[in-house]
Design a protein around this motif. Structure first.
Motif, PDB file in Angstrom:
ATOM      1  N   GLY A  33       3.828  20.580   6.048  1.00 35.09           N
ATOM      2  CA  GLY A  33       2.461  20.883   6.458  1.00 35.09           C
ATOM      3  C   GLY A  33       1.459  19.851   5.965  1.00 35.09           C
ATOM      4  N   LEU A  34       1.853  19.039   4.984  1.00 38.32           N
ATOM      5  CA  LEU A  34       0.907  18.124   4.344  1.00 38.32           C
ATOM      6  C   LEU A  34       1.185  16.656   4.633  1.00 38.32           C
ATOM      7  CD1 LEU A  34       0.258  19.267   0.668  1.00 38.32           C
ATOM      8  CD2 LEU A  34      -1.390  18.952   2.510  1.00 38.32           C
ATOM      9  N   ALA A  35       2.468  16.355   4.881  1.00 36.67           N
ATOM     10  CA  ALA A  35       2.888  14.941   4.907  1.00 36.67           C
ATOM     11  C   ALA A  35       2.076  14.129   5.914  1.00 36.67           C
ATOM     12  CB  ALA A  35       4.383  14.850   5.198  1.00 36.67           C
ATOM     13  N   LEU A  36       1.854  14.702   7.106  1.00 39.85           N
ATOM     14  CA  LEU A  36       1.131  13.948   8.130  1.00 39.85           C
ATOM     15  C   LEU A  36      -0.273  13.601   7.647  1.00 39.85           C
ATOM     16  CD1 LEU A  36       1.230  14.342  11.873  1.00 39.85           C
ATOM     17  CD2 LEU A  36      -1.009  14.523  10.839  1.00 39.85           C
ATOM     18  N   TRP A  37      -0.932  14.583   7.003  1.00 38.67           N
ATOM     19  CA  TRP A  37      -2.305  14.330   6.552  1.00 38.67           C
ATOM     20  C   TRP A  37      -2.337  13.334   5.414  1.00 38.67           C
ATOM     21  CZ3 TRP A  37      -5.035  15.455  10.390  1.00 38.67           C
ATOM     22  CH2 TRP A  37      -4.703  16.539  11.212  1.00 38.67           C
ATOM     23  N   VAL A  45       0.847  -1.197   0.000  1.00 40.51           N
ATOM     24  CA  VAL A  45       0.000   0.000   0.000  1.00 40.51           C
ATOM     25  C   VAL A  45       0.883   1.248   0.000  1.00 40.51           C
ATOM     26  CG1 VAL A  45      -1.578   1.368   1.415  1.00 40.51           C
ATOM     27  CG2 VAL A  45      -1.973  -1.073   1.118  1.00 40.51           C
ATOM     28  N   ALA A  46       1.901   1.235   0.880  1.00 42.37           N
ATOM     29  CA  ALA A  46       2.785   2.399   0.988  1.00 42.37           C
ATOM     30  C   ALA A  46       3.479   2.682  -0.336  1.00 42.37           C
ATOM     31  CB  ALA A  46       3.818   2.167   2.091  1.00 42.37           C
ATOM     32  N   ILE A 100      -3.790   7.777   3.914  1.00 44.66           N
ATOM     33  CA  ILE A 100      -3.434   6.432   3.449  1.00 44.66           C
ATOM     34  C   ILE A 100      -3.812   5.390   4.506  1.00 44.66           C
ATOM     35  CG2 ILE A 100      -1.523   4.930   2.780  1.00 44.66           C
ATOM     36  CD1 ILE A 100      -0.127   7.484   1.731  1.00 44.66           C
ATOM     37  N   THR A 101      -3.505   5.702   5.781  1.00 39.77           N
ATOM     38  CA  THR A 101      -3.860   4.777   6.862  1.00 39.77           C
ATOM     39  C   THR A 101      -5.374   4.562   6.893  1.00 39.77           C
ATOM     40  OG1 THR A 101      -2.045   5.769   8.101  1.00 39.77           O
ATOM     41  CG2 THR A 101      -3.501   4.307   9.311  1.00 39.77           C
ATOM     42  N   GLY A 102      -6.115   5.666   6.791  1.00 43.64           N
ATOM     43  CA  GLY A 102      -7.569   5.584   6.848  1.00 43.64           C
ATOM     44  C   GLY A 102      -8.136   4.845   5.650  1.00 43.64           C
ATOM     45  N   TRP A 103      -7.581   5.120   4.483  1.00 46.65           N
ATOM     46  CA  TRP A 103      -8.044   4.462   3.255  1.00 46.65           C
ATOM     47  C   TRP A 103      -8.000   2.956   3.393  1.00 46.65           C
ATOM     48  CZ3 TRP A 103      -5.047   1.399  -0.114  1.00 46.65           C
ATOM     49  CH2 TRP A 103      -5.644   1.112  -1.342  1.00 46.65           C
ATOM     50  N   LYS A 104      -6.942   2.479   4.070  1.00 48.43           N
ATOM     51  CA  LYS A 104      -6.793   1.045   4.245  1.00 48.43           C
ATOM     52  C   LYS A 104      -7.810   0.495   5.246  1.00 48.43           C
ATOM     53  CE  LYS A 104      -3.260  -2.407   4.682  1.00 48.43           C
ATOM     54  NZ  LYS A 104      -4.202  -3.485   4.870  1.00 48.43           N
ATOM     55  N   LEU A 105      -8.320   1.359   6.138  1.00 47.90           N
ATOM     56  CA  LEU A 105      -9.188   0.866   7.210  1.00 47.90           C
ATOM     57  C   LEU A 105     -10.670   1.036   6.926  1.00 47.90           C
ATOM     58  CD1 LEU A 105      -7.092   2.235  10.174  1.00 47.90           C
ATOM     59  CD2 LEU A 105      -7.458  -0.171   9.619  1.00 47.90           C
ATOM     60  N   ALA A 151      -2.129   5.460  16.069  1.00 50.28           N
ATOM     61  CA  ALA A 151      -0.736   5.829  15.879  1.00 50.28           C
ATOM     62  C   ALA A 151       0.092   4.629  15.432  1.00 50.28           C
ATOM     63  CB  ALA A 151      -0.185   6.411  17.171  1.00 50.28           C
ATOM     64  N   GLN A 152      -0.316   3.449  15.898  1.00 52.56           N
ATOM     65  CA  GLN A 152       0.409   2.235  15.535  1.00 52.56           C
ATOM     66  C   GLN A 152       0.144   1.842  14.080  1.00 52.56           C
ATOM     67  OE1 GLN A 152      -0.708  -0.459  18.597  1.00 52.56           O
ATOM     68  NE2 GLN A 152       0.985  -1.825  18.231  1.00 52.56           N
ATOM     69  N   TRP A 153      -1.125   2.003  13.644  1.00 51.18           N
ATOM     70  CA  TRP A 153      -1.485   1.630  12.278  1.00 51.18           C
ATOM     71  C   TRP A 153      -0.704   2.440  11.254  1.00 51.18           C
ATOM     72  CZ3 TRP A 153      -7.336   1.855  13.807  1.00 51.18           C
ATOM     73  CH2 TRP A 153      -7.705   0.638  14.383  1.00 51.18           C
ATOM     74  N   SER A 154      -0.390   3.686  11.623  1.00 50.11           N
ATOM     75  CA  SER A 154       0.305   4.523  10.637  1.00 50.11           C
ATOM     76  C   SER A 154       1.804   4.240  10.598  1.00 50.11           C
ATOM     77  CB  SER A 154       0.048   5.993  10.950  1.00 50.11           C
ATOM     78  OG  SER A 154       0.115   6.209  12.335  1.00 50.11           O
ATOM     79  N   PHE A 155       2.291   3.416  11.527  1.00 50.81           N
ATOM     80  CA  PHE A 155       3.731   3.177  11.645  1.00 50.81           C
ATOM     81  C   PHE A 155       4.378   2.736  10.331  1.00 50.81           C
ATOM     82  CE2 PHE A 155       7.417   0.588  12.406  1.00 50.81           C
ATOM     83  CZ  PHE A 155       8.106   1.284  13.372  1.00 50.81           C
ATOM     84  N   VAL A 156       3.780   1.738   9.677  1.00 51.94           N
ATOM     85  CA  VAL A 156       4.386   1.209   8.450  1.00 51.94           C
ATOM     86  C   VAL A 156       4.537   2.302   7.400  1.00 51.94           C
ATOM     87  CG1 VAL A 156       4.162  -0.496   6.630  1.00 51.94           C
ATOM     88  CG2 VAL A 156       3.272  -0.986   8.885  1.00 51.94           C
ATOM     89  N   TYR A 157       3.493   3.134   7.291  1.00 56.10           N
ATOM     90  CA  TYR A 157       3.525   4.157   6.242  1.00 56.10           C
ATOM     91  C   TYR A 157       4.563   5.216   6.564  1.00 56.10           C
ATOM     92  CZ  TYR A 157      -0.681   1.526   5.723  1.00 56.10           C
ATOM     93  OH  TYR A 157      -1.537   0.473   5.626  1.00 56.10           O
ATOM     94  N   ILE A 158       4.694   5.546   7.852  1.00 55.71           N
ATOM     95  CA  ILE A 158       5.733   6.492   8.241  1.00 55.71           C
ATOM     96  C   ILE A 158       7.093   5.911   7.887  1.00 55.71           C
ATOM     97  CG2 ILE A 158       6.797   7.711  10.164  1.00 55.71           C
ATOM     98  CD1 ILE A 158       4.136   7.547  11.624  1.00 55.71           C
ATOM     99  N   ASN A 159       7.283   4.648   8.234  1.00 59.64           N
ATOM    100  CA  ASN A 159       8.587   4.030   8.031  1.00 59.64           C
ATOM    101  C   ASN A 159       8.952   3.941   6.558  1.00 59.64           C
ATOM    102  OD1 ASN A 159      10.957   2.840   8.890  1.00 59.64           O
ATOM    103  ND2 ASN A 159      10.125   0.776   8.766  1.00 59.64           N
TER     104      ASN A 159
END
Lengths: 437, 316
Positions: free
Chosen positions: B175-179, B141-142, B184-189, B247-255
């Protein structure tokens, strides 16, 4: 502070351990065993094997050729990614599976040597054999695997920083591709010209990775250091080091250096949207393949700070013998010798793109002669070999955390809003608290 | 031989003759035996490691059996809590949680309500489609989103440029990266949450709806006054899950996508503590980081569980 009281005793314990290890070592085997007459199997932890396009095939070829020439030695390649190799070695040592020979990234060298009872090659290898093998090797290259005056690893695959540039963008911007920029001031001018004339990005310096070798080279070139000579004090917040970072910040602010996602930099260069890229010479093959038929790639030496000659560092890794069994140590040494022989470096340089530690093979038609003629891009890289500065590994059990603070501060100082001198100074103080006392 | 064959019968007979049955003498014995494997597993795999983690968080050690465990008191905690990035990471964690709630609760509820009557082939296709992102591996996904959002060659930016707007640096703009990562995290859920809500909606007694219709309620009123109150337990469940795990679900995408950058704008508590604690086997750093997360999210979990109990206890 209780910790202050505990520190000396801890050091004493460590010293004691080191003492027993050395005593046991000298009592058991002063040197490696003679060449094997019965079959020996050794494990070889290798990060090229774990990559898709940086030398997995060539490394397998190297191992196969070695085993064919040494029927008594069997080599089991263990692929581990370069940023995980120290942790993997650690985990396997904890589990009682000590690697026999490991390809250790230079930034992990201190950690591996201090924690896993690695013995210096001067102690392991008979002097005449060492002298015979290292004859003809670049002295600056041999120094890379040294720590506190002793050689723990033999430099294996490594590169120097190279300024790749897109000659087509140079021409389109009215710049002379035959006279690439030699100083950072010239880089800045050229980058801004490219941006204005073509709308493409000017220059990107890959100093922001968690492997800090290129950052160290930049700081050294500006007359600074990230770590003091005696390896006890961090100095990346001192004025000379700050000057190097301030130059980068100015490049970014002027628009000469884009704010790219680090993961997208090479793609941007491959697609012809970046004028200059300061990076490892290992990218050469991929870059030439991507550019083929679309634009011309050339290479220049690392830019200097005005009149002061640049001081390039090395990336890459050393081979470290970790086995404690004299027979396996011998087998590991034989593999090390082959990998860093004229033939070994011919495979490594022509098929992966790292530098040969032996300059006599570069023009020798039996080795790299033909290849060099077809790949003149390696020349600027070779010219830097003689004045190579070792990539310093950070010391102590918290070296990874120190590195994290260092690169975090570098990013903040170059791309952020705060005053770079203050950002780096504060980070240096915080990181110094994590250094071994 | 005969004696041996008699033995079972005699063993069975003996206690019965002399004493009351074991089950009556020790009523606790049978249940404890039944519980023992579960309790033992819990102790060995959960509680003992927890105690050990707590203990090791006061030591400096590299896991090597021959290396000494050096007691350093609260130094590991102090180092982590003094990280200047910690404040930003905590704030970002809050943003991730708040940003995810619309995508894990509000949107899926709306979708489930709007499509509750989709049946037959169309319904099946729709359910499959909305569930697809859930089945793709997070790293894939990432990578897909990195391609889509690439400012130079990405499809999304091609469309944006196509309508005459400048390219958007979704993952490189602080200013945008977090959103972008929240999205992406939400899209998967979305698929998962929609499924939960759809299941909750189907369990509602149809007669309630019919009665409301007979009384002249509009569709909006039915949704607001009947469906939403009745699926409240599911809403609370997904809300609590998001708060605890967002916060945990977004970990993979951050990494994979930003490594916490640019300029720490996408880092969160998990990622920051993982960076400092787990890059090498520095057991003191990592156990202290683990304990901090355990305490912070333990408190959040306590509130969450209380909230869930209350919503379950509502009269139906």
């Amino acid at each position: 502070m209780t910790t202050g009281i505990l520190r000396p005793s801890r050091r004493a314990v460590l010293l004691g351990l080191a003492g027993t290890a050395t005593a046991a070592g000298t009592g058991f085997a002063q040197r490696i065993a003679p060449p094997p007459t019965s079959p020996v199997t050794i494990s070889f932890y290798n990060y090229n094997l774990a990559t898709a396009n940086i030398g997995a095939e060539a490394t397998r070829e190297l191992i196969a050729e070695f085993m064919a020439a040494n029927p008594n030695i069997r080599v089991e390649g263990v692929p581990v990614a370069s940023d995980q190799i120290a942790a993997r070695v650690q985990a396997d040592v904890v589990a009682g599976r000590i690697p026999d020979l490991a390809q250790i990234v230079f930034s992990d060298l201190d950690f591996i040597v201090s924690n896993f009872g690695v013995r210096p090659l001067e102690d392991l290898i008979p002097q005449d054999e060492w002298a015979a093998h290292t004859q003809g090797m670049v002295p600056a290259g041999l120094r890379l695997g040294m720590l506190n005056g002793r050689t723990y690893g033999l430099a294996y695959v490594f590169s120097t920083p190279v300024l790749f540039y897109n000659a087509n963008l140079f021409r389109a911007a009215g710049l002379d591709p035959d006279a690439p920029p030699r100083t950072w001031a010239e880089v800045r001018t050229a980058a801004l010209r490219i941006r204005e004339a073509t709308g493409k990005h000017g220059v990107y310096a890959e100093i922001f990775s968690s492997f800090d070798w290129l950052y160290q080279a930049l700081v050294l070139s500006a007359g600074g250091r990230v770590l003091s000579e005696d390896r006890r004090r961090l100095t990346f917040g001192e004025p000379e080091a700050v000057a190097a970072v301030a130059m980068m910040r100015d490049l970014v602010r002027s628009g000469a250096h884009p704010r790219l996602n680090p993961a997208e930099v090479s793609d941007t260069m491959y697609s012809g949207n970046l004028g200059m890229l300061l990076t490892t010479s290992v990218y050469q093959r991929a870059l030439l393949a991507a550019a083929s038929g679309r634009f011309e790639v050339r290479a220049a030496a690392m830019p200097a700070f005005d009149e002061r000659p640049a001081r390039p560092t090395n990336s890459g890794s050393a081979l470290v013998i970790m086995s404690r069994d004299p027979a396996k140590q011998r087998a590991a040494w034989e593999l090390m010798k082959f990998a860093t022989s004229r033939r070994g470096y011919t495979i490594i340089t022509s098929k992966i793109g790292y530098l040969p530690l032996r300059l006599d093979i570069v023009d020798d038609p039996r080795y790299l002669g033909d290849w060099t003629r077809q790949n003149p891009l390696i020349r600027p890289n070779l010219a830097q070999l003689e004045r190579l500065e070792p990539w310093q590994s950070l010391p102590g059990p918290n070296y990874r955390q120190i590195g994290r603070i260092e690169t975090g501060a570098l990013n903040e100082a170059v791309f952020g809003e705060g005053d770079p001198a203050r950002v780096l100074r504060e980070a240096q103080q915080r990181a110094q608290a994590l250094m071994p006392r | 031989m005969a004696n041996v064959l008699d033995l079972p019968a005699r063993l069975g007979a003996l206690p019965a003759r002399r004493r009351r049955p074991l089950a009556l003498r020790a009523p606790w014995l049978a249940p404890s035996l039944f519980l023992a494997p579960a309790l033992g597993t819990l102790a060995v795999w959960i509680y003992w490691p927890l105690v050990e983690t707590f203990r090791l968080s006061f030591y400096e050690w590299n896991l090597l059996p021959m290396a000494p465990q050096v007691f350093v008191g609260l130094e590991n905690y102090q180092r982590l809590l003094e990280l200047p990035e910690l404040r930003q990471a905590a704030w970002n964690t809050l943003l991730y949680t708040v940003g995810l709630l619309p995508l894990t609760v509000a949107l899926p509820l709306a979708v489930a309500l709007a499509t509750r009557d989709a049946r037959g082939r169309a319904g099946a296709i729709y359910r499959a489609l909305i569930f697809v992102p859930m089945m793709i591996a997070p790293v894939v996904v990432a990578v897909i989103w990195r391609w889509l959002l690439n400012p130079e060659h990405g499809v999304v930016n091609a469309i944006i440029r196509g309508v005459g707007l400048p390219a958007v640096r979704f993952l490189d703009d602080p200013g945008l990266a977090l959103w972008s990562i929240v999205f992406i995290t939400g899209w998967k859920l979305v698929g998962f949450s929609t499924l939960i809500f759809a299941a909750a909606l189907t369990s509602i007694d149809r007669s309630l709806i019919e009665a409301a219709r007979l009384d002249g309620a509009t569709e909006g009123q039915i949704a607001r006054l009947i469906y939403v109150p009745l699926v409240m337990p599911a809403i609370v469940l997904l809300g609590v899950l998001t708060v605890l795990h967002g916060a945990q679900w977004s970990f993979v995408y951050i990494n994979v996508l930003t490594r916490g950058g640019p300029l720490q704008s996408t880092t969160n508590l998990y990622y920051l503590l993982w960076e400092y604690g787990f890059s090498s086997f520095a057991i003191g750093w990592s156990t202290a980081a683990g304990m901090l997360l355990f305490v912070v999210f333990g408190i959040a979990a306590l509130f969450g569980v209380r909230l869930m109990n209350r919503s379950d206890a509502r009269p139906r």
